[in-house]
Scaffold this active site. Structure first.
Site, PDB file in Angstrom:
ATOM      1  N   GLY A 234       0.779  -1.233   0.000  1.00 15.69           N
ATOM      2  CA  GLY A 234       0.000   0.000   0.000  1.00 15.69           C
ATOM      3  C   GLY A 234       0.807   1.277   0.000  1.00 15.69           C
ATOM      4  N   GLU A 275       4.628  -5.930   1.835  1.00 12.11           N
ATOM      5  CA  GLU A 275       4.383  -6.438   0.470  1.00 12.11           C
ATOM      6  C   GLU A 275       3.965  -5.330  -0.479  1.00 12.11           C
ATOM      7  OE1 GLU A 275       1.696  -9.646   1.446  1.00 12.11           O
ATOM      8  OE2 GLU A 275      -0.011  -8.284   1.430  1.00 12.11           O
ATOM      9  N   ARG A 278       2.924  -1.139  -5.823  1.00 11.85           N
ATOM     10  CA  ARG A 278       3.028   0.173  -6.473  1.00 11.85           C
ATOM     11  C   ARG A 278       4.380   0.863  -6.234  1.00 11.85           C
ATOM     12  NH1 ARG A 278      -1.448   3.286  -7.374  1.00 11.85           N
ATOM     13  NH2 ARG A 278      -2.549   2.034  -5.826  1.00 11.85           N
ATOM     14  N   CYS A 344     -14.750   3.447 -27.419  1.00 16.96           N
ATOM     15  CA  CYS A 344     -16.051   3.973 -27.771  1.00 16.96           C
ATOM     16  C   CYS A 344     -16.910   4.259 -26.537  1.00 16.96           C
ATOM     17  CB  CYS A 344     -16.698   2.936 -28.681  1.00 16.96           C
ATOM     18  SG  CYS A 344     -18.058   3.569 -29.562  1.00 16.96           S
ATOM     19  N   GLU A 345     -16.386   5.072 -25.623  1.00 19.09           N
ATOM     20  CA  GLU A 345     -17.140   5.511 -24.430  1.00 19.09           C
ATOM     21  C   GLU A 345     -16.663   6.901 -24.053  1.00 19.09           C
ATOM     22  OE1 GLU A 345     -17.703   3.097 -20.933  1.00 19.09           O
ATOM     23  OE2 GLU A 345     -17.637   1.232 -22.100  1.00 19.09           O
ATOM     24  N   TYR A 379      -0.405  -1.303 -11.901  1.00 15.70           N
ATOM     25  CA  TYR A 379      -1.818  -1.442 -12.253  1.00 15.70           C
ATOM     26  C   TYR A 379      -2.134  -0.799 -13.607  1.00 15.70           C
ATOM     27  CZ  TYR A 379      -1.624  -2.582  -7.360  1.00 15.70           C
ATOM     28  OH  TYR A 379      -1.263  -3.147  -6.158  1.00 15.70           O
TER      29      TYR A 379
HETATM   30  N1  LLP Z   1      -1.117  -6.894  -0.590  1.00 20.99           N
HETATM   31  C1  LLP Z   1      -2.418  -7.086  -0.790  1.00 20.99           C
HETATM   32  C2  LLP Z   1      -3.108  -8.132  -0.020  1.00 20.99           C
HETATM   33  C3  LLP Z   1      -3.121  -6.309  -1.715  1.00 20.99           C
HETATM   34  O1  LLP Z   1      -4.416  -6.512  -1.905  1.00 20.99           O
HETATM   35  C4  LLP Z   1      -2.419  -5.316  -2.447  1.00 20.99           C
HETATM   36  C5  LLP Z   1      -3.121  -4.490  -3.435  1.00 20.99           C
HETATM   37  C6  LLP Z   1      -1.044  -5.152  -2.216  1.00 20.99           C
HETATM   38  C7  LLP Z   1      -0.418  -5.967  -1.272  1.00 20.99           C
HETATM   39  C8  LLP Z   1      -0.205  -4.167  -2.943  1.00 20.99           C
HETATM   40  O2  LLP Z   1      -0.646  -2.861  -2.783  1.00 20.99           O
HETATM   41  P1  LLP Z   1       0.255  -1.658  -3.348  1.00 20.99           P
HETATM   42  O3  LLP Z   1       1.555  -1.693  -2.594  1.00 20.99           O
HETATM   43  O4  LLP Z   1       0.492  -1.897  -4.776  1.00 20.99           O
HETATM   44  O5  LLP Z   1      -0.545  -0.445  -3.105  1.00 20.99           O
HETATM   45  N2  LLP Z   1      -5.752  -0.979  -8.870  1.00 20.99           N
HETATM   46  C9  LLP Z   1      -5.527  -0.029  -7.804  1.00 20.99           C
HETATM   47  C10 LLP Z   1      -4.765  -0.638  -6.667  1.00 20.99           C
HETATM   48  C11 LLP Z   1      -5.388  -1.905  -6.125  1.00 20.99           C
HETATM   49  C12 LLP Z   1      -4.585  -2.563  -5.043  1.00 20.99           C
HETATM   50  C13 LLP Z   1      -5.089  -3.920  -4.726  1.00 20.99           C
HETATM   51  N3  LLP Z   1      -4.364  -4.591  -3.707  1.00 20.99           N
HETATM   52  C14 LLP Z   1      -4.822   1.198  -8.370  1.00 20.99           C
HETATM   53  O6  LLP Z   1      -4.517   1.236  -9.563  1.00 20.99           O
HETATM   54  O7  LLP Z   1      -4.579   2.158  -7.653  1.00 20.99           O
END
Ligand code: LLP
Length: 420
Positions: A234, A275, A278, A344-345, A379
């Site tokens: 996160g 973990e 991003r 097309c949106e 993403y």
């Molecule tokens: N661990 C778990 C259990 C997760 O569900 C996620 C992300 C992460 C780690 C990694 O999170 P990060 O470090 O990447 O923030 N599509 C959205 C983000 C969805 C995240 C889903 N879970 C976007 O483009 O902002």
């Protein structure tokens, strides 16, 4: 580290002209930087003083094999969400013991897959723990808890709190869930070796993780077989120039203190796991697109490009901001335009908030120009689709002035091959 520079008014990415990249590999094109991926991983590792640490890379952010290999060679673990992600991670060369499988609403075949392949499952409900225990007793497992708070750049990506579907809800007032977990584990001889929580995505305040650590460590002390506590991913990145970056130094110091204190009290070494997805890859990738059309209404000047939310859905899904640079004309006078996709949106606009289209100041745009949509590394490709039957773009990795194709562009045969 900045790998982007303007030379002769054109954008260069790690020493290579964006225009040349498109000439060679065609448009639209995802371009990654190996240097940035490695640097982000190392920065994070070095920021955490507590020596007993594992960094899982959350591959849902970007699951390209070459990226996984870079991170595997850096010593990363990998966090997966589906059997298919596990298989991709194995293909990239991750050892089984370095893979965590945080499936959601796992089916029995999913559980069986984890068990047979000796992949640690991270179970997110009492019922899933029970189902796993009934079928596969005497196993090691991890559990995912919901710490009763969440955070994130958009409500869709907040994964803790009372409105969240994730994890075993941990209430401060009622500790019965702990008794229930213990009962299930005793009955089926399950050993909980990891406790996990993930509060959400795009978190820019390190204090949120300290709050989470406090909650998770309070619960962790009751688990005798614990090998690691995982405070999730996160960690956010600044997409806008005025956003302050996540303070990984302060995070590293404070989280280390919390762990050291826990280990002192608990009387046994426990690993700290994080973990991020991003944080490692978002800034390492640019989506290059070409300008095919320009037109005006009384309200907007639309610049139409050869890509859309089928390749980068974040602006449409969350109103996310991505900086856009005219790679063919970096330093010219700016004009106010709207960058629109070819889907097309009407919602298919890269320059938008959650609710409305927004004008953006971009240096003067002409037909044939290449635009660089920045920070598209997390993403972007993993959320792409074939909507409107458009193929996905190719992906290229740049490093020290060289570019390598790491995924070929899809074509019509790819679109047809699963249909009967
Ligand atoms: N661990 C778990 C259990 C997760 O569900 C996620 C992300 C992460 C780690 C990694 O999170 P990060 O470090 O990447 O923030 N599509 C959205 C983000 C969805 C995240 C889903 N879970 C976007 O483009 O902002």
């Amino acid at each position: 580290m900045n790998i982007y520079e303007s030379k002769n008014n054109e954008l260069y990415i790690d020493g290579i002209s964006a225009i040349e990249l498109v000439k060679k590999f065609e448009s639209p094109l995802y371009v990654y930087s190996k240097k940035i991926i490695k640097k982000r991983f190392e920065d994070l590792k070095n920021a955490i003083i507590y020596p007993n640490i594992r960094i899982y890379y959350a591959m849902k952010a970007n699951s390209n094999l070459r990226i996984l290999e870079i991170l595997k060679n850096e010593g990363a673990y990998v966090e997966t969400i589906s059997p298919e992600e596990v298989m991709i991670a194995l293909k990239a060369g991750f050892k089984k013991e370095k893979i965590l499988f945080t499936g959601i609403n796992l089916s029995i075949p999913d559980m069986e897959f984890a068990y047979k392949n000796k992949i640690l499952p991270n179970l997110g409900s009492l019922l899933q723990l029970k189902s796993f225990g009934e079928r596969f007793p005497n196993s090691n497992v991890a559990i995912r808890i919901n710490p009763d708070f969440g955070s994130g750049h958009h409500e869709h990506v907040v994964t803790g709190g009372r409105e969240s579907k994730f994890g075993i809800f941990c209430s401060k007032e009622n500790k019965d869930y702990l008794k229930d977990i213990n009962k299930i584990c005793k009955k089926h001889n399950l050993k909980i070796i990891g406790i996990h929580a993930h509060i959400g995505s795009g978190v820019l305040e390190e204090k949120k993780y300290l709050k989470l650590a406090e909650i998770i460590l309070e619960i962790a002390k009751d688990f005798p077989y614990l090998e690691f506590v995982n405070i999730g991913g996160g960690i956010g990145v600044p997409y806008r120039k005025d956003e302050s970056p996540f303070d990984i130094k302060s995070f590293g110091v404070e989280i280390s203190k919390a762990m050291e204190e826990f280990v002192r009290k608990y009387g046994k070494q426990v690993q700290l796991a994080i973990e991020p997805g991003r944080y490692i890859v978002a800034e390492a990738r640019t989506l290059l697109v070409s300008v095919n059309d320009i037109k005006e209404t009384p309200k907007f000047k639309f610049v139409g490009v050869d890509s859309g939310f089928n390749h980068l859905i974040r602006p449409l899904a969350y109103g996310s901001y991505h900086e856009i640079i005219n790679a063919s004309n970096v330093e010219d006078e700016k004009e106010e335009v709207v960058i629109a996709g070819y889907i097309c949106e009407s919602g298919d606009v890269f320059t938008r908030s959650e609710k409305a289209i927004e004008k953006r100041q971009i240096s003067k745009v002409d037909i044939g120009n290449i635009l660089a949509i920045m920070n598209a590394g997390a993403y972007g490709f993993t959320m792409s689709s074939n909507y409107n039957s458009r193929p996905r773009p190719a992906e290229v990795m740049v490093c020290d002035g060289k570019a390598h194709l790491i995924r070929r562009r899809e074509n019509i045969n790819d679109l047809l091959k699963t249909q009967r």
